[in-house]
Scaffold this active site. Sequence first.
Site, PDB file in Angstrom:
ATOM      1  N   ILE A   1     -33.842   6.907  15.807  1.00  0.00           N
ATOM      2  CA  ILE A   1     -34.193   7.736  16.976  1.00  0.00           C
ATOM      3  C   ILE A   1     -34.676   7.177  18.206  1.00  0.00           C
ATOM      4  CG2 ILE A   1     -35.473   9.836  17.102  1.00  0.00           C
ATOM      5  CD1 ILE A   1     -34.704  10.811  14.347  1.00  0.00           C
TER       6      ILE A   1
ATOM      7  N   VAL B   1     -31.998   5.694  20.256  1.00  0.00           N
ATOM      8  CA  VAL B   1     -31.009   6.759  20.652  1.00  0.00           C
ATOM      9  C   VAL B   1     -31.682   7.737  21.667  1.00  0.00           C
ATOM     10  CG1 VAL B   1     -29.574   8.815  20.423  1.00  0.00           C
ATOM     11  CG2 VAL B   1     -29.372   6.697  18.871  1.00  0.00           C
ATOM     12  N   GLU B   2     -32.966   7.961  21.537  1.00  0.00           N
ATOM     13  CA  GLU B   2     -33.768   8.866  22.515  1.00  0.00           C
ATOM     14  C   GLU B   2     -34.121   8.284  23.632  1.00  0.00           C
ATOM     15  OE1 GLU B   2     -34.359  12.172  22.651  1.00  0.00           O
ATOM     16  OE2 GLU B   2     -34.083  12.607  20.525  1.00  0.00           O
ATOM     17  N   SER B   3     -34.714   6.960  23.693  1.00  0.00           N
ATOM     18  CA  SER B   3     -35.331   6.402  24.981  1.00  0.00           C
ATOM     19  C   SER B   3     -34.937   4.874  24.977  1.00  0.00           C
ATOM     20  CB  SER B   3     -36.767   6.163  24.832  1.00  0.00           C
ATOM     21  OG  SER B   3     -37.323   5.562  23.512  1.00  0.00           O
TER      22      SER B   3
ATOM     23  N   TYR C   1     -25.251  13.291  19.239  1.00  0.00           N
ATOM     24  CA  TYR C   1     -26.383  12.529  19.134  1.00  0.00           C
ATOM     25  C   TYR C   1     -26.577  12.337  17.387  1.00  0.00           C
ATOM     26  CZ  TYR C   1     -31.699  12.410  18.296  1.00  0.00           C
ATOM     27  OH  TYR C   1     -32.915  11.993  17.918  1.00  0.00           O
TER      28      TYR C   1
END
Length: 189
Positions: free
Chosen positions: A82, A85-87, A176
Amino acid sequence: MAANPTLAGTAPATNTTTNTTMAGAPVMVIEAAGLAGRSMGQRSRLADTAAGGGESGPRPFSDLVHAASRRYSLDAQLLHAIIRVESNGNPRARSKAGALGLMQVMPGTGARYGVKNPSELMQPEVNIDVGARYLSDLSRMFGDRLDLVVAAYNAGEGAVMRYGMAIPPYAETQDYVQRVMGRLDGGAR
């Protein structure tokens, strides 16, 4: 359920199927290489052995991730996926929607877990703790259905419930979930 054609960039070990809710909206159900339907602990052991969890070498903030994974009984690979993928591992990341930090936590989610000042979410230890607590709550809410936990982290638990306990038909959320699950399946997308 009928199988969907494989989406571009999807690992062959990822199964994608569509389902239709009572409202008639298509939703996706994703199973990554035997990880769906297993407990978080079983998935952790499987993901840890799958090509090194999809990453090689040291990972940023690993100590914080592992501490949070133990504290909230989560798979450290899920937290790493996560964050990536997020940041992309940037603790100063800010989204247009207002999500902050490594795990792109919304200020409202931070407040739910006692973070009154949104700027605190830019601190990696606070951000990872709040993101992991939220994932732990989502895991209990969705009975360890990892695909729904990941979808709810992105779109919110209300969206997953509105679409009949399935991945909402939002392109961003579907992409996502594929990207996070692909990282757990040993792929580094």
